[in-house]
Structures are given as C-alpha cells and as structure tokens.
Design an enzyme around this catalytic site. Structure first.
Site, PDB file in Angstrom:
ATOM      1  N   ARG A 272       0.868  -1.174   0.000  1.00 16.80           N
ATOM      2  CA  ARG A 272       0.000   0.000   0.000  1.00 16.80           C
ATOM      3  C   ARG A 272       0.903   1.222   0.000  1.00 16.80           C
ATOM      4  O   ARG A 272       1.446   1.616   1.030  1.00 16.80           O
ATOM      5  CB  ARG A 272      -0.879  -0.043   1.256  1.00 16.80           C
ATOM      6  N   HIS A 276      -3.762   4.354   4.460  1.00 17.58           N
ATOM      7  CA  HIS A 276      -4.836   3.366   4.547  1.00 17.58           C
ATOM      8  C   HIS A 276      -6.122   3.929   3.969  1.00 17.58           C
ATOM      9  O   HIS A 276      -6.845   3.258   3.232  1.00 17.58           O
ATOM     10  CB  HIS A 276      -5.052   2.951   5.999  1.00 17.58           C
ATOM     11  N   TYR A 286       4.030   5.633  10.880  1.00 14.84           N
ATOM     12  CA  TYR A 286       4.321   4.247  11.244  1.00 14.84           C
ATOM     13  C   TYR A 286       5.203   3.514  10.226  1.00 14.84           C
ATOM     14  O   TYR A 286       5.482   2.338  10.385  1.00 14.84           O
ATOM     15  CB  TYR A 286       3.023   3.451  11.465  1.00 14.84           C
TER      16      TYR A 286
END
Length: 372
Positions: A272, A276, A286
């Site tokens: 990805r 998100h 993160y």
C-alpha cells in the site's frame, strides 16, 4: 531415550517452523525490471498481445481513478476513500481472469474491480458519499464494497454454494487485506466453502499494513497462505506487483474451482504505497519514506509498462491518449454524481425497511412535513 525418527520430527518444533517458512515459494513471471523470468509460465498464462494491452489500459485506469479520487476526497467531495496505488496488478490483473458470470465480493479498497465488472463510476462516487443509489446494482455480478473487515469471505462462500447448487459454470471471488486474515469471518468463509466444495477463489492482498499495524506483528504465521491450508484449501503466494503472475494465478484458481474441486486461497505480496484511507491517516507516522520508495521501484505499472514498451505494444503517446479518455470519463461521472438529488432524513428512514413500521412511518411523515 531414543524414539522413532518420525516421532522425533513431529516433536522437533524448530523444524516445523522452518518447514512453514519454506512451504510457500512466490509465483513470479515478470520481475522488478520488467523481464520475463519464466517463459513457460508466460505461455501458460496465455495472454495475447491485445489482452496485455487491454490489461495495461485497465491498470492505468485504476491508477488515474486513484489520483482523481484522492483529489476529490481532499476537496471534501467524497466520503470514505481507500487508496489503491501500488495494488493495480493484485486487483486488476487477478480480476481480468474472471468472467462476466462470476460474482465479485470486494472490500472497500476494491472499487476498481467492480468498475471493471460494469459498475458505473458515478455509482462508486455515490457509494463513497453514502448515497443509496451507490448500492443499486444492475447487470453487474457483484456486491457493494464490504466495510466490515473480512465479511465478504462469508458472502462469497454463500454465493459460491448457490452457484454450485444451480450447476452454474461460474465462481464467486473475494478480496481482503492482510488485516482481514485475522478476522473470524475470514476463517469461517473459507472453512464453509471448503467443507461444501463450493467454487470460490479467495484473495488476501498482503499490502504490508492493517491500517497502522505492520504485517510482522499482526500474526506469527510466516505466510498468510498457510491459513488457507488450515481450511484444507490449495493455497499459494504470488508476486502481487506482477500482473502476469496475478492473471495466471487467478486463471488457474478459477479453473480448479469451476471444475468442482472446491475453493482456492491466494496471498498476493503487494504494498500500500499510500495511506490506509484519506480519512486522516498519515503513513509516515508508522513507516519510513525510504520503505515506500523501495516498494515504489517494484510497482506494477513501471514493470509492465517497460515490458510492453520493449515489445512495441505500448508507448508514452498511447498512455497519454488513454489517460485523456479516462479523465473525460471521470469528469462525466463526477457531474452525474453531483446531479443526483441529495438524500433527506425521511429518505434514510424509508429505505431502512421495505415496509416501514408504524413508528418509522410516523417519523417519515414528520420529517417530510418539515421538508427534511
């Protein structure tokens, strides 16, 4: 105390962990540099030049749709939107192997596959906005994108059993992310389909993160494909950035299921490259930019574009002309979605049940009387 060799192996837990790790080699046909690494697998895929060009066009469509949807989201003109950049091969190339009569059960990131099945673009925008017309399907063998993580596996299992009982030569197929493999519906759907030999194909798009939770801490399983074995399904790992391998995997899985052998589970290794969702997620909180850049070098459009260009099947001019057409289609879809009447409170209540009860009807009448 000496014990039998077979029993010794059974009790050797380190050996078991090693065996798990080595049980799932990754299917790959087109490498990161756009080079064929398995000519026989390429022939087995059976893609003609025209089909490869069409597949590239669909992948480019998906990328442009992502770019436009991201902008619309930032402008506040969409509701929920989950980026698809980097997953074009995992999504589009696998979807390309299925037929019109097959039933698609997508997750919320799988809008492009539904559009390729015939879902109008404007309805995808309406679905994102929460408008009921976005959930109306006509002549599309698919279901609205599932928000509940992994629930589409249960839906696909039921549809697959229905296809089997009706003797239809078709399959149901579903997508979830790596996070979905930690949900109960994921196991229940595969277990049910396996127990009844239902013609289903399940995809887990291992894109590295379940929102902000990295794959490495989500589960101890060295391969998500091993979870398919738990349900007795043939399961394997595919390079999810390789469109030819993805097409081949889906094509072979579909044939296995249609031939009456039951379901198949496929783990796709992709990434990805964006957040998100566009609802405030910042991936740099993160993961590192270096990690994103390294994965971007492997992304499917780069490698497939090089392969097709080297064979004189694709060019910058072809892509630019196609991009103009796609952008025009999206422009029209935005105008059409914007032209749909907005829902009122009374509409929401009325659409909840086919026949509203007395209390609901009283509320409908009240809000309508207020023009709401």
């Amino acid at each position: 105390m000496a014990i039998k060799d077979d029993n010794k192996k059974i009790l050797d837990f380190d050996l078991q962990m090693e065996d798990q790790d080595q049980s799932f080699p990754m299917l790959q046909v087109l490498n990161n540099d756009g080079e064929i690494v398995d000519e026989d697998a390429l022939k087995r895929a059976g893609l003609s030049d025209d089909q490869m060009v069409e597949l590239m066009k669909q992948m480019v469509f998906s990328r442009i749709l992502h770019e436009r949807s991201s902008k619309l989201s930032k402008q506040g003109r969409l509701g929920f939107y989950a980026p698809t950049i980097g997953e074009e091969a995992s999504q589009i190339a696998s979807n390309y192997a299925f037929e019109k009569g097959d039933w698609l059960f997508p997750g919320y990131r799988d809008i492009p596959q539904l559009i390729m099945k015939g879902w109008p673009i404007y309805k995808a925008f309406l679905w994102s906005r929460g408008h009921f017309e976005g959930n109306e399907f006509e002549d599309v063998n698919g279901w609205f994108p599932q928000i509940i993580i992994g629930a589409q596996y249960v839906e696909a299992a039921g549809a697959a059993l229905g296809l089997k009982k009706r003797n239809k030569p078709n399959v149901a197929y579903a997508y979830t992310g790596d996070g979905g493999t930690s949900q109960g519906d994921f196991y229940e759907g595969m277990n049910f389909a396996g127990a009844y030999h239902a013609p289903a194909v399940f995809f887990a798009q291992n894109n590295g993160y379940a929102i902000s939770t990295p794959r490495s801490v989500q589960t101890k399983a060295p391969h998500l494909a091993a979870k398919g074995w738990a349900a007795g399904l043939p399961s394997f790992v595919v390079d999810g950035m390789d469109p030819i391998a993805m097409y081949l995997a889906a094509k072979e899985a579909r044939k296995w299921a249609v031939d009456g052998n039951g379901p198949v589970f496929i783990e796709t290794i992709t990434n990805r490259l964006g957040p998100h969702s566009m609802s405030g997620d910042d991936p740099l909180r993160y993961r590192t930019q270096e990690d994103i850049d390294n994965w971007t070098k492997r992304e499917p459009l780069i490698r497939f574009r090089k392969y097709l260009t080297d064979r004189d099947l694709w060019s910058e001019d072809i892509e630019n002309d196609w991009a103009d057409i796609v952008n025009s289609q999206i422009d029209d879809a935005v105008k059409q979605a914007d032209g749909i009447a907005k829902q009122k409170i009374s509409d929401f209540i009325e659409q909840t049940l086919e026949v509203p009860g007395q209390a609901a009807q009283d509320q409908i009448n009240k809000f309508r009387g207020e023009g709401k």
